[in-house]
Motif scaffolding. Sequence first.
Motif, PDB file in Angstrom:
ATOM      1  N   UNK A 205      41.823  39.029  32.116  1.00 44.02           N
ATOM      2  CA  UNK A 205      42.107  40.311  32.435  1.00 44.02           C
ATOM      3  C   UNK A 205      41.268  40.955  33.521  1.00 44.02           C
ATOM      4  N   UNK A 206      40.026  40.466  33.326  1.00 40.79           N
ATOM      5  CA  UNK A 206      39.006  40.696  34.588  1.00 40.79           C
ATOM      6  C   UNK A 206      39.151  39.883  35.886  1.00 40.79           C
ATOM      7  N   UNK A 207      40.044  38.627  35.774  1.00 43.60           N
ATOM      8  CA  UNK A 207      40.199  38.178  36.919  1.00 43.60           C
ATOM      9  C   UNK A 207      41.130  39.063  37.750  1.00 43.60           C
ATOM     10  N   UNK A 208      42.096  39.807  36.998  1.00 51.47           N
ATOM     11  CA  UNK A 208      43.064  40.746  37.660  1.00 51.47           C
ATOM     12  C   UNK A 208      42.527  42.073  38.182  1.00 51.47           C
ATOM     13  N   UNK A 209      41.298  42.586  37.370  1.00 51.66           N
ATOM     14  CA  UNK A 209      40.688  44.004  37.586  1.00 51.66           C
ATOM     15  C   UNK A 209      39.749  43.783  38.859  1.00 51.66           C
ATOM     16  N   UNK A 210      39.087  42.724  38.712  1.00 55.63           N
ATOM     17  CA  UNK A 210      37.798  42.856  39.667  1.00 55.63           C
ATOM     18  C   UNK A 210      37.895  43.096  40.911  1.00 55.63           C
ATOM     19  N   UNK A 211      39.007  42.802  41.665  1.00 53.47           N
ATOM     20  CA  UNK A 211      39.023  43.314  43.166  1.00 53.47           C
ATOM     21  C   UNK A 211      39.150  44.639  43.344  1.00 53.47           C
TER      22      UNK A 211
ATOM     23  N   UNK B 258      31.546  39.160  31.420  1.00 48.37           N
ATOM     24  CA  UNK B 258      31.740  40.389  32.657  1.00 48.37           C
ATOM     25  C   UNK B 258      31.081  39.788  33.890  1.00 48.37           C
ATOM     26  N   UNK B 259      29.732  39.630  33.643  1.00 46.14           N
ATOM     27  CA  UNK B 259      28.788  39.265  34.816  1.00 46.14           C
ATOM     28  C   UNK B 259      29.407  38.056  35.541  1.00 46.14           C
ATOM     29  N   UNK B 260      29.643  37.218  34.887  1.00 45.26           N
ATOM     30  CA  UNK B 260      29.989  35.727  35.265  1.00 45.26           C
ATOM     31  C   UNK B 260      31.208  35.928  36.193  1.00 45.26           C
ATOM     32  N   UNK B 261      32.479  36.662  35.532  1.00 46.55           N
ATOM     33  CA  UNK B 261      33.479  36.720  36.311  1.00 46.55           C
ATOM     34  C   UNK B 261      33.770  37.722  37.533  1.00 46.55           C
ATOM     35  N   UNK B 262      32.910  39.064  37.256  1.00 44.21           N
ATOM     36  CA  UNK B 262      33.002  40.066  38.223  1.00 44.21           C
ATOM     37  C   UNK B 262      32.029  39.834  39.271  1.00 44.21           C
ATOM     38  N   UNK B 263      30.848  39.309  38.763  1.00 40.74           N
ATOM     39  CA  UNK B 263      29.555  39.077  39.823  1.00 40.74           C
ATOM     40  C   UNK B 263      28.813  40.605  39.615  1.00 40.74           C
ATOM     41  N   UNK B 264      29.311  41.403  38.647  1.00 41.40           N
ATOM     42  CA  UNK B 264      28.451  42.719  38.467  1.00 41.40           C
ATOM     43  C   UNK B 264      26.998  42.584  38.020  1.00 41.40           C
ATOM     44  N   UNK B 265      26.077  43.235  38.599  1.00 36.96           N
ATOM     45  CA  UNK B 265      24.756  43.145  37.954  1.00 36.96           C
ATOM     46  C   UNK B 265      24.562  43.387  36.480  1.00 36.96           C
TER      47      UNK B 265
END
Length: 335
Positions: A90-96, A123-130
């Motif tokens: 799901x995060x792969x779709x939302x991250x952009x 979440x951190x791994x997929x999105x790169x969010x701190x």
Amino acid sequence: MHRPARAAVLSAGSWGTAAAKILADAGTSVIVHARRNEIADAINATHRNPAYFPDVELPPSLTATTDPAAALDGADYLVLSIPAQALRDSLAVWTPHIGPDTVVVSLMKGIERDTGLRASEVIAEVTGVSAVRIAVLSGPNLAREIMAAQPAAATVACPDEAVARCFQQACHTSYFRPYTSTDVIGCELGGAIKNVIALAVGIASGMGMGDNAAAMLITRGLAETIRLATALGARPATLAGLSGLGDLVATCTSPLSRNRTFGAHLGQGMTMAEATAATRQTTEGVKSATAILELARVHGVEMPITEVMATLLHEKISLTEAATALMQRPPKPEH
């Protein structure tokens, strides 16, 4: 004048809908992302979610969409309430569509299979969010009670206490009281492991065992939760709080708990397939038991209830063998 905080809630399931209602009641502007057009249309037209709470009217300020980009446009918070095993895809779709300042809040109570990662780590791994922009909301929060505006509380955990306080304000209502913490590990593990213990309590109830057995499983389940969580760096006090003991008690004792209900079905003699069909919603304890056990083994932590449950859920032992395995362990000091 400051604009109200904006939150995008993924998705429109049971807990996602309840969390969206809390946020809207707290004055936060909320857009729920629904996968199905008919759910989004119903929320917008009738202010109800026909799939989960057709009898509860949602705040008029709460809207829905099937477009993730529209949901996340200008969002201060992305609130995630989906099955833990579906999080990565799901995060792969939302991250952009996640903004550079958006805080990601996890409501999930599971451990990812294969990787053993907690939701905040995925979440951190997929999105790169701190990590300082990733928060966790966890506590004894039965969705049906919250939809009825019955009193409840939870813990908002984030490494950055200021971020936790901001989200605390965004979800504080007359019936929902959030506390803050910086112990993300403790909050997440408390929320994940209690589901496995609730399965065990449900099984015991389904087999006709009494309150003594339930109290034993809850207490010893808390003990093994504390052992693993502290081995990973959590604070023991967190596990004595809302996201530990509080969530454990609610999930193990309430008929509204899907994990306890699933366990009760097994205890009454249903097969795994039959219990899954009867429960209908995602039962995180079933999905996470093996991942939690593997995490314990990596860290050299003994978790007998979790081990028996993982073995039983893979249908390698019978209900009677499971009960015997727990009761015939060698006696030892309690602490």
